[in-house]
Design a protein around this motif. Structure first.
Motif, PDB file in Angstrom:
ATOM      1  N   ALA A  62     -15.388   3.544   1.843  1.00  0.00           N
ATOM      2  CA  ALA A  62     -16.695   4.122   2.172  1.00  0.00           C
ATOM      3  C   ALA A  62     -17.774   3.288   1.481  1.00  0.00           C
ATOM      4  CB  ALA A  62     -16.762   5.583   1.736  1.00  0.00           C
ATOM      5  N   ASP A  63     -17.846   2.007   1.865  1.00  0.00           N
ATOM      6  CA  ASP A  63     -18.831   1.104   1.282  1.00  0.00           C
ATOM      7  C   ASP A  63     -20.246   1.553   1.624  1.00  0.00           C
ATOM      8  OD1 ASP A  63     -16.911  -0.557   0.198  1.00  0.00           O
ATOM      9  OD2 ASP A  63     -17.030  -2.052   1.791  1.00  0.00           O
ATOM     10  N   GLU A  64     -21.192   1.094   0.815  1.00  0.00           N
ATOM     11  CA  GLU A  64     -22.599   1.298   1.135  1.00  0.00           C
ATOM     12  C   GLU A  64     -23.170  -0.056   1.541  1.00  0.00           C
ATOM     13  OE1 GLU A  64     -26.604   2.567  -1.142  1.00  0.00           O
ATOM     14  OE2 GLU A  64     -24.929   3.991  -1.310  1.00  0.00           O
ATOM     15  N   THR A  71     -18.565   5.414   7.238  1.00  0.00           N
ATOM     16  CA  THR A  71     -17.740   6.615   7.425  1.00  0.00           C
ATOM     17  C   THR A  71     -16.438   6.303   8.150  1.00  0.00           C
ATOM     18  OG1 THR A  71     -18.878   7.171   9.485  1.00  0.00           O
ATOM     19  CG2 THR A  71     -19.744   8.155   7.440  1.00  0.00           C
ATOM     20  N   ALA A  72     -16.395   5.153   8.844  1.00  0.00           N
ATOM     21  CA  ALA A  72     -15.197   4.757   9.592  1.00  0.00           C
ATOM     22  C   ALA A  72     -15.313   3.295   9.979  1.00  0.00           C
ATOM     23  CB  ALA A  72     -15.039   5.612  10.850  1.00  0.00           C
ATOM     24  N   VAL A 111     -10.786   4.476  12.542  1.00  0.00           N
ATOM     25  CA  VAL A 111     -10.061   4.876  11.343  1.00  0.00           C
ATOM     26  C   VAL A 111     -11.114   5.313  10.327  1.00  0.00           C
ATOM     27  CG1 VAL A 111      -8.433   4.179   9.541  1.00  0.00           C
ATOM     28  CG2 VAL A 111      -8.241   3.183  11.839  1.00  0.00           C
ATOM     29  N   ASN A 112     -11.023   6.547   9.876  1.00  0.00           N
ATOM     30  CA  ASN A 112     -12.012   7.104   8.958  1.00  0.00           C
ATOM     31  C   ASN A 112     -11.846   6.570   7.543  1.00  0.00           C
ATOM     32  OD1 ASN A 112     -13.258   8.833  10.903  1.00  0.00           O
ATOM     33  ND2 ASN A 112     -11.506  10.207  10.709  1.00  0.00           N
ATOM     34  N   ALA A 113     -12.928   6.622   6.768  1.00  0.00           N
ATOM     35  CA  ALA A 113     -12.872   6.226   5.360  1.00  0.00           C
ATOM     36  C   ALA A 113     -11.780   7.019   4.668  1.00  0.00           C
ATOM     37  CB  ALA A 113     -14.229   6.469   4.701  1.00  0.00           C
TER      38      ALA A 113
END
Length: 173
Positions: A62-64, A71-72, A111-113
């Motif tokens: 979940a990088d910023e 989110t994915a 694929v979700n975080a």
């Protein structure tokens, strides 16, 4: 005579032995589940010449990015090219390392975080080789395989992953 000198080298497994009869896809739709990973490992218990396994599990972070949280990741690939690339990477690893078997699985689609998107599994008679081979394989997959990832943010905008080979360059959509 040392122990090592008493070991009779075995011929490398044939392509059909390494890949199994008939070729299975390296791609899995969506996340790679713990059940899939566990079943893959369990299938190797009957192969008693194996003394070591090693696995790599790539997980979506979940990088910023630019103030937005990933989110994915939505993975896509030129599947035929990617399968050929995985085959070449596998064969080069079998030439370099004394491996009994090896498996590469990569997600396609969203694929979700926190979920697993890459599963690489190697087996060999001895432990040291599985560590070296696994690092080699993961680096080659990241470098050579034509698999692309769109990092999706909470507001449904996205940016292409930087480490995706041949990924479109430039901003978000």
């Amino acid at each position: 005579m040392s122990k090592k000198e008493n070991i009779v080298p075995k011929a490398a497994p044939s392509l059909s032995e390494r890949a199994g009869v008939g070729h299975k896809s390296s791609f899995i739709q969506g996340q790679i589940t713990a059940e899939f990973i566990g079943n893959s490992i369990a299938k190797h218990q009957s192969k008693t010449s194996i003394g070591a396994h090693n696995i790599f599990l790539g997980q979506v972070r979940a990088d910023e990015i630019n103030g937005k949280k990933v989110t994915a990741i939505d993975y896509s690939a030129y599947e035929e090219m990617a399968e050929a690339s995985f085959h070449t990477i596998r064969e080069s690893a079998f030439e370099r390392y004394e491996l009994t078997c090896m498996h590469i699985y990569h997600s396609l689609g969203k694929v979700n975080a926190g979920e697993i998107c890459l599963f690489v599994f190697v087996s060999a008679p001895r432990r040291k080789v599985v560590f070296e081979a696994l690092e080699y394989l993961v680096e080659k997959i990241k470098e050579k395989a034509p698999v692309f990832g769109k990092e999706i943010f909470g507001d449904e905008t996205y940016v292409w992953k930087e480490n995706s080979p041949l990924a479109p360059k430039g901003g978000t959509t």
